[in-house]
Design a protein around this motif. Structure first.
Motif, PDB file in Angstrom:
ATOM      1  N   SER A 114       0.823  -1.211   0.000  1.00  0.00           N
ATOM      2  CA  SER A 114       0.000   0.000   0.000  1.00  0.00           C
ATOM      3  C   SER A 114       0.855   1.257   0.000  1.00  0.00           C
ATOM      4  CB  SER A 114      -0.986  -0.016   1.173  1.00  0.00           C
ATOM      5  OG  SER A 114      -0.326  -0.304   2.365  1.00  0.00           O
ATOM      6  N   VAL A 115       1.969   1.214   0.724  1.00  0.00           N
ATOM      7  CA  VAL A 115       2.819   2.408   0.728  1.00  0.00           C
ATOM      8  C   VAL A 115       3.399   2.670  -0.649  1.00  0.00           C
ATOM      9  CG1 VAL A 115       5.070   3.244   1.502  1.00  0.00           C
ATOM     10  CG2 VAL A 115       3.357   2.549   3.163  1.00  0.00           C
ATOM     11  N   ILE A 116       3.786   1.595  -1.336  1.00  0.00           N
ATOM     12  CA  ILE A 116       4.346   1.781  -2.677  1.00  0.00           C
ATOM     13  C   ILE A 116       3.283   2.346  -3.621  1.00  0.00           C
ATOM     14  CG2 ILE A 116       5.229   0.544  -4.699  1.00  0.00           C
ATOM     15  CD1 ILE A 116       6.762  -1.252  -2.664  1.00  0.00           C
ATOM     16  N   ILE A 117       2.066   1.805  -3.527  1.00  0.00           N
ATOM     17  CA  ILE A 117       1.003   2.319  -4.401  1.00  0.00           C
ATOM     18  C   ILE A 117       0.727   3.796  -4.107  1.00  0.00           C
ATOM     19  CG2 ILE A 117      -1.466   2.158  -4.931  1.00  0.00           C
ATOM     20  CD1 ILE A 117      -1.225  -0.848  -4.550  1.00  0.00           C
ATOM     21  N   ILE A 118       0.571   4.109  -2.826  1.00  0.00           N
ATOM     22  CA  ILE A 118       0.312   5.513  -2.467  1.00  0.00           C
ATOM     23  C   ILE A 118       1.463   6.395  -2.928  1.00  0.00           C
ATOM     24  CG2 ILE A 118       0.011   7.121  -0.533  1.00  0.00           C
ATOM     25  CD1 ILE A 118      -1.415   4.846   0.947  1.00  0.00           C
ATOM     26  N   GLY A 119       2.688   5.861  -2.753  1.00  0.00           N
ATOM     27  CA  GLY A 119       3.869   6.621  -3.178  1.00  0.00           C
ATOM     28  C   GLY A 119       3.819   6.928  -4.666  1.00  0.00           C
ATOM     29  N   ILE A 120       3.458   5.912  -5.461  1.00  0.00           N
ATOM     30  CA  ILE A 120       3.412   6.125  -6.919  1.00  0.00           C
ATOM     31  C   ILE A 120       2.337   7.150  -7.272  1.00  0.00           C
ATOM     32  CG2 ILE A 120       2.865   5.030  -9.129  1.00  0.00           C
ATOM     33  CD1 ILE A 120       4.165   2.478  -8.007  1.00  0.00           C
ATOM     34  N   VAL A 121       1.169   7.020  -6.631  1.00  0.00           N
ATOM     35  CA  VAL A 121       0.084   7.965  -6.911  1.00  0.00           C
ATOM     36  C   VAL A 121       0.525   9.393  -6.572  1.00  0.00           C
ATOM     37  CG1 VAL A 121      -2.217   8.699  -6.202  1.00  0.00           C
ATOM     38  CG2 VAL A 121      -1.740   6.275  -6.591  1.00  0.00           C
ATOM     39  N   LEU A 122       1.118   9.544  -5.384  1.00  0.00           N
ATOM     40  CA  LEU A 122       1.556  10.884  -4.978  1.00  0.00           C
ATOM     41  C   LEU A 122       2.614  11.421  -5.942  1.00  0.00           C
ATOM     42  CD1 LEU A 122       1.804  10.879  -1.082  1.00  0.00           C
ATOM     43  CD2 LEU A 122       0.231  12.144  -2.548  1.00  0.00           C
TER      44      LEU A 122
ATOM     45  N   ASN B 260       3.401  19.448 -11.336  1.00  0.00           N
ATOM     46  CA  ASN B 260       4.650  20.176 -11.154  1.00  0.00           C
ATOM     47  C   ASN B 260       4.706  20.906  -9.812  1.00  0.00           C
ATOM     48  OD1 ASN B 260       7.170  20.811 -11.861  1.00  0.00           O
ATOM     49  ND2 ASN B 260       6.627  22.384 -13.363  1.00  0.00           N
ATOM     50  N   LYS B 261       4.573  20.130  -8.758  1.00  0.00           N
ATOM     51  CA  LYS B 261       4.522  20.715  -7.415  1.00  0.00           C
ATOM     52  C   LYS B 261       5.868  20.677  -6.702  1.00  0.00           C
ATOM     53  CE  LYS B 261      -0.029  21.373  -6.817  1.00  0.00           C
ATOM     54  NZ  LYS B 261      -0.628  22.695  -6.756  1.00  0.00           N
ATOM     55  N   TRP B 262       6.925  20.350  -7.445  1.00  0.00           N
ATOM     56  CA  TRP B 262       8.219  20.204  -6.774  1.00  0.00           C
ATOM     57  C   TRP B 262       8.587  21.447  -5.991  1.00  0.00           C
ATOM     58  CZ3 TRP B 262       9.613  15.570  -6.036  1.00  0.00           C
ATOM     59  CH2 TRP B 262       9.357  14.594  -6.997  1.00  0.00           C
TER      60      TRP B 262
END
Ligand code: HEM
Ligand SMILES: [Cu+2]
Ligand SMILES: [Cu+2]
Lengths: 238, 640
Positions: free
Chosen positions: B20-28, B36-38
Motif C-alpha cells: 500500500s505504501v508503494i502504491i500511495i507513493g506512486i500515486v503521490l 509540477n509541485k516540486w
C-alpha cells in the motif's frame, strides 16, 4: 447522544449485579468495592449537576433566528459562584478521602526483605512467584504447584508475591485487587475470608508474548478439603 | 516468503503495508510530477515560517494519527469476539499493534498536532510576526518528523516494538527484548522528544518577548496562556523522559544495569516514566482547554467567565501535574503512606479542573450559542470530558485502584479524557483555524456529520469498556473466553470504533473537497474576538503591518462592537527574521540515520551520520541571517 447515554446507564445498572469487581467474593474485595460504589455515588452527583446545567444552557441559549444581531452583555465572573464550585468539590473529595485513607492503609501491599519476613502474620501463607509465563504457588508445607491456587474459605490468606524475571501482576478480579510481582522484591498482600467457588486468576501487567495466557485457576475450598489437598503430592514437575 | 533484510519469512500484514505504501507513493509522485509541485515541496522542506511549519506539524501528525487509528481498528477487530483469530493479530503481533498504537497516538499524533496549532495560532494571537527562533522551529519539526518516520520504519522491517507505550523495564532492557524492536521505541521517541523540547522553548520565548504593545499577560487569549504553561510542562517532563530513555539506551547498548540486576531497579524506570507521563497527559489536555475556551467565547458572543480563575487553574493543574505520578504505580507496592499521599494529590487536581468546567458552562449562560462545527466539538467535549474526569477521581481512590489498575477500565478512562480533550480539541482547532492555515473554510455540513459520527462512536467504544474492565479483562491481552461475561461489551466497543473510523473518513473527504474547491474566505469568517482574525487568511508572512495596540482583552471584538478599527502604531518591535534553510531537514534526518546505524550495529554509518550532523552545526554557526539587516533599523522587513 443523550438517549444513548441514558440507555447505557440503564444497561450499566441492570448489569451491575453480575459485574465481577462490584460484587466480589471476599471481605477484602468487598471493602474495595465499597470504595468503588462510594466514589461512583459521589461522582454521579457531580455528573448530574454538570449534565443538567449543560443541557439547560445549551438549549436555552442556542442561536435562534430571533436572536439575530443580539449582543449579550459581558459577565466578567462572579466570585461567590466561583468559590462555590471550588469549595463544594473540595468537601466532596474530603468525604471520599477519609475511607480512602483508611482502606488504603489496611490493604496496601507491604515490601518484605524476603519470603520469611511477615511470616508471623496470622493466616495461611502462600508464596506466589510469577515467571514468563506461569504462576508458581508454594504452600506452607513446601508443596509447590503451577497455575493452580487452592485456598481455604473464611480465612486470611497472606500472599508473598515476587517474580523471577519481568514484572507481572497477581490478580483474581472476583476476589480482590491486584499486586505487582516485581523481580528482587517480595510483597505481602492479604485477602480475607474468601467464599467457596472457582475463580479465574490473571496476570495484569504486560510481561511478553504469552501475557494473555498467563492465567491460573483459583479454587476456594473448605478448610478440611484444604488440609487434604496439602497432603496430596504435588503431581507436578518442578 | 524470504526477502533479504528479513531473516524470517515476511508476514502478510507487512507485505500489505509495503504494497500500500508503494502504491500511495506512486500515486503521490505522479500527482506531484503532473502538477509540477516540486517547488512547493522544496519550499516546505526549507521553510521556517510559523504557519508553514505548523501546517507540516498538522499534516504529519494527522498522517500518524491515521496510522495509529488503523492500529486501533486492528486491535478492536481482534477483540470483537471471544477466542477470535483476526488475521495475524494474536500474541506478538497484537503486542506490537497496541505498542505502536499507544506510542504513535501520544508522541506522533496528539502532541505534534497540538504543537502545530500552537505554531499557527500563538504568534497570531499575540501580534508576533513569527516564533522567536524560526530556524529552531524548523529543527524542532524535522526532529519530530525524523523520530516518527524512524519509529514507523520498524513495522516495515517486521521489527515493531512490543513493550507497550510505557516501555516498562526490565522487559524493555536487552535482557528480555534483545532485538532491535525496542530500540526503535527508544530512538524514535528520543529524537522526536528532543524536537518537542525545542519547540516548547521557542513558544515560551515568543510569548514573553514578542507580544504586541499593550498585550499584557493578563490580556492574552487563553489558548496562548495554555500554550505557555504547557511549554513549561514540556520543558521539564520531556527532559525527564529523555534522561530515562538515555539510561534505557545505555542498558540496552552497553549492558549497564540501571533498570535491572542487584544494583539497578526496574521501579526507577516507572518513576522516571511517570514523572514524564502524568504531566504529558496535561501537555495533551491544557492546549485543548485553551482552544475550547477561545472557541466557546467566540461562539457564545461573550467573554470568558472568570478569566483570572481560568488562568490560575491552568497554572494549578500544571503544578499539581508533577505531584501525582505515583497514581500510575499504586499496585507497585510503594507502601501505604506513599499510596495515600498520592491519592490525595490526585483528588486535589480535580478541583481546578472542575472550576474550569463550571466557568465554561457559565460563559455559555446568557450568550448566543452558534452551533458551528468547532462549537459542536467544544460542546461535545464538556460532558464527555467530565465523564473521564469522574472515572479519574474513582481511580485516585488507591485501594479501589487495586481493582481498576491495568484493566480495560483504565483504558476506558484515559481514552475518555484524551479523546474528549485532545482529539476533540484538535478537531475543533482544525475547523476553527483552517481559514488561517489555508484560506478556505471546511464544509460545515460534513463537519457536523464528522462530529456526530465521531462522538457517538466514541461513547459506544469506550463506555462499555468500563464494564469490560470491571469484569476482569486486563489491558494488553488479545483475547478472552466465552464464559467471562466480556463478549457483549467488547462487541459494542468494536462497532463504536468503526463508527469513529467512518467519522474520520468523512473529515478526510471534507479536507479533500474543501481544498479542491478553493473558495477563499475573508480574514474573519467566525466573527472572532482576538488578533488572529485581523490578519488575512491564510496568514501572510508579513503579518501585523502596522502593529496593533492592545488595550483590553479580546481587543478585536470590542473594536468591532464600537465600530472602530484597532489602533495601530508605526513603532517597531524587535521581530524574528526567518530565512529558508535546508539545514534543519538534513540535520534531523541524519540524526535518524545515526540512530539506525547504532541500532543495527553499523558503526560506520553512525559515525558518518554523526559527522554530518556536526557539519550542520558548523555551517549553521557561521551563518547569520541578521547580516543583511545590520544597520538598517530594528525591523528588517521594512527595509528589504
Ligand atoms: C480512534 C479510536 C481509538 C480506539 C478504537 C482505541 C482503542 C484502544 C484499545 C482497545 C486499546 C487497548 C489495547 C489493549 O490494552 O489491549 C488502546 C490502547 C491505547 N490507546 Fe487507544 N484507541 C483510540 C484512540 C486513541 C487516541 C486518540 C489515543 C491518544 C491520543 C490513544 C492512546 C492509547 C494508549 C496510550 C493506549 C495504551 C497502549 C498500551 O497499552 O501500551 N488511543 N486503544
Ligand atoms: Cu503478564
Ligand atoms: Cu497520571
Amino acid at each position: 447522544m443523550k438517549r444513548l447515554m441514558l440507555l447505557s446507564f440503564v444497561f450499566l445498572l441492570s448489569g451491575c449485579s453480575d459485574i465481577a469487581v462490584l460484587n466480589p467474593k471476599s471481605v477484602t474485595g468487598q471493602e474495595q468495592a465499597y470504595l468503588i460504589w462510594l466514589s461512583l455515588g459521589i461522582m454521579t452527583l457531580v455528573i448530574l449537576v454538570v449534565f443538567v446545567l449543560f443541557a439547560w444552557f445549551t438549549f436555552k441559549y442556542r442561536y435562534t433566528k430571533n436572536k439575530d444581531g443580539f449582543v449579550p452583555t459581558d459577565v466578567k465572573g462572579n466570585l461567590k459562584l466561583e468559590l462555590t464550585w471550588t469549595i463544594i468539590p473540595f468537601v466532596l473529595l474530603a468525604i471520599l478521602a477519609v475511607p480512602t485513607i483508611m482502606t488504603t492503609y489496611d490493604h496496601s501491599p507491604e515490601l518484605q526483605a524476603d519470603n520469611r519476613e511477615g511470616a508471623d502474620k496470622e493466616g495461611t501463607h502462600i508464596n506466589v512467584t510469577g515467571q514468563q509465563f506461569t504462576w508458581t504457588f508454594e504452600y506452607e508445607n513446601g508443596k509447590t504447584v503451577h497455575d493452580e491456587l487452592i485456598i481455604p474459605e473464611d480465612e486470611t490468606i497472606v500472599f508473598h508475591i515476587t517474580s523471577k524475571d519481568v514484572i507481572h501482576s497477581f490478580w483474581i478480579p472476583e476476589l480482590a485487587g491486584k499486586v505487582d510481582a516485581v523481580p528482587g522484591r517480595v510483597y505481602t498482600y492479604e485477602i480475607k475470608d474468601a467464599e467457596r467457588g472457582t475463580y479465574r486468576g490473571k496476570c495484569a501487567e504486560y510481561c511478553g508474548i504469552q501475557h494473555t495466557n498467563m492465567v491460573f485457576n483459583t479454587e476456594v475450598v473448605s478448610k478440611s478439603d484444604y488440609e487434604d489437598y496439602l497432603k496430596k503430592p504435588d503431581n507436578q514437575d518442578d | 516468503m524470504y526477502i533479504p533484510f528479513f531473516e524470517k519469512h515476511v508476514p502478510s500484514d507487512v507485505i500489505a503495508a509495503w504494497v500500500s505504501v508503494i502504491i500511495i507513493g506512486i500515486v503521490l509522485a505522479t500527482y506531484v510530477i503532473k502538477q509540477n509541485k516540486w517547488s512547493v515541496i522544496w519550499e516546505y522542506m526549507r521553510t521556517t515560517h510559523h504557519r508553514k511549519v505548523g501546517t507540516l506539524y498538522m499534516i504529519f501528525g494527522f498522517l500518524f494519527f491515521l496510522r495509529a487509528g488503523v492500529d486501533a481498528l486492528l486491535i478492536r477487530s481482534q477483540l470483537a469476539l471471544p477466542q477470535n483469530e483476526f488475521w495475524l493479530f494474536q500474541f506478538q503481533k497484537y503486542n506490537e499493534v497496541f505498542t505502536t498504537h499507544g506510542t504513535m497516538m501520544i508522541f506522533f499524533a496528539a502532541t505534534p498536532m497540538l504543537l502545530g496549532l500552537m505554531n499557527v495560532a500563538v504568534p497570531l494571537q499575540i501580534g508576533a510576526r513569527d516564533l522567536a527562533f524560526p530556524f529552531l522551529n524548523a529543527v524542532g519539526f524535522w526532529l519530530f518528523f525524523a523520530g516518527g518516520m524512524l519509529f514507523n520504519l520498524a513495522f516495515f522491517f517486521d521489527s515493531a516494538p512490543a513493550i507497550g507505550w510505557t516501555g516498562y523495564a526490565p522487559l524493555s532492557t536487552s535482557l528480555f527484548t534483545p532485538d532491535v524492536n525496542s530500540d526503535y521505541y527508544v530512538f524514535g521517541v528520543q529524537i522526536s522528544g528532543l524536537g518537542t523540547i525545542f519547540t516548547a522553548l521557542n513558544i515560551i520565548v515568543t510569548i514573553f518577548r514578542h507580544r504586541a504593545p499593550g498585550m499584557k499577560l493578563m490580556r492574552m487569549p487563553l489558548f496562548t496562556w495554555a500554550s505557555l504553561i504547557t511549554s513549561f510542562l514540556i520543558l521539564v517532563a520531556f527532559t525527564v523522559l529523555a534522561i530515562g530513555l538515555y539510561l534505557l539506551m545505555f542498558d540496552r547498548m552497553f549492558d549497564t544495569k540501571f533498570f535491572n540486576g542487584p544494583d539497578g531497579d526496574p521501579i526507577f524506570w516507572q518513576h522516571l516514566f511517570w514523572i514524564f507521563g502524568h504531566p504529558e497527559v496535561y501537555i495533551l489536555a491544557l492546549p485543548a482547554f485553551g482552544l475550547f475556551s477561545d472557541i466557546i467565547t467566540t461562539f457564545s458572543k461573550k467573554r470568558i467567565f472568570g478569566y483570572p480563575a481560568m488562568v490560575i487553574s491552568i497554572g494549578t493543574i500544571a503544578f499539581l501535574a508533577f505531584t501525582v505520578w505515583v497514581h500510575h504505580m499504586f499496585t507497585v507496592g510503594l507502601g501505604p503512606l506513599v499510596n495515600t499521599v498520592f491519592a490525595l494529590t490526585t483528588m486535589a487536581i480535580a478541583v481546578p479542573t472542575g472550576v474550569k468546567v463550571f466557568n465554561w458552562l457559565f460563559t455559555m449562560r446568557g450568550g448566543v450559542l452558534r452551533m458551528t462545527t468547532p462549537m459542536l466539538f467544544s460542546l461535545g467535549f464538556i460532558p464527555s470530558f467530565v465523564m473521564g474526569g469522574v472515572t479519574g477521581v474513582m481511580l485516585s481512590v488507591s485501594a479501589a485502584d487495586f481493582q481498576f489498575h491495568d484493566s480495560h477500565f483504565v483504558v476506558a478512562h484515559f481514552h475518555y479524557v484524551i479523546l474528549a480533550s485532545t482529539i476533540l480539541g484538535i478537531f475543533a482547532g482544525i475547523y476553527y483555524y483552517f481559514p488561517k492555515i489555508t484560506g478556505y473554510q471546511l464544509n460545515e455540513k460534513l463537519g457536523k456529520w464528522h462530529f456526530w459520527l465521531f462522538l457517538i462512536g466514541y461513547h459506544l467504544t469506550f463506555f462499555p469498556m468500563h464494564i469490560t474492565g470491571m469484569n476482569g479483562m486486563p489491558r494488553r491481552t488479545f483475547t478472552y473466553d466465552v464464559g467471562e461475561g466480556l463478549t457483549a461489551t467488547n462487541f459494542i466497543s468494536t462497532i463504536g470504533a468503526f463508527l469513529m473510523g467512518i467519522g474520520v473518513a468523512v473529515m478526510f473527504y471534507n479536507l479533500f473537497i474543501t481544498i479542491r474547491k478553493k473558495e477563499r474566505v475573508g480574514s474573519d469568517p467566525w466573527d472572532g474576538r482576538t488578533l488572529e482574525w485581523t490578519v488575512a487568511s491564510p496568514a501572510p508572512e508579513d503579518s501585523f503591518q502596522p502593529m496593533p495596540i492592545v488595550k483590553e482583552m479580546d481587543p478585536y471584538w470590542y473594536a468591532k462592537q464600537r465600530g472602530e478599527d484597532l489602533e495601530t502604531t508605526d513603532e517597531k518591535l524587535a521581530s524574528p527574521i526567518s530565512r529558508d534553510s535546508i539545514i534543519p531537514f538534513i540535520m534531523a534526518n541524519l540524526l535518524a540515520v545515526l540512530s539506525f546505524g547504532l541500532m543495527y550495529g553499523w558503526i560506520w554509518l553512525a559515525v558518518l551520520a554523526g559527522a554530518g550532523v556536526f557539519m550542520c552545526f558548523i555551517i549553521r554557526a557561521f551563518r547569520d541571517e541578521r547580516e543583511q539587516y545590520y544597520g538598517k533599523g530594528e525591523d528588517g522587513h521594512e527595509s528589504v
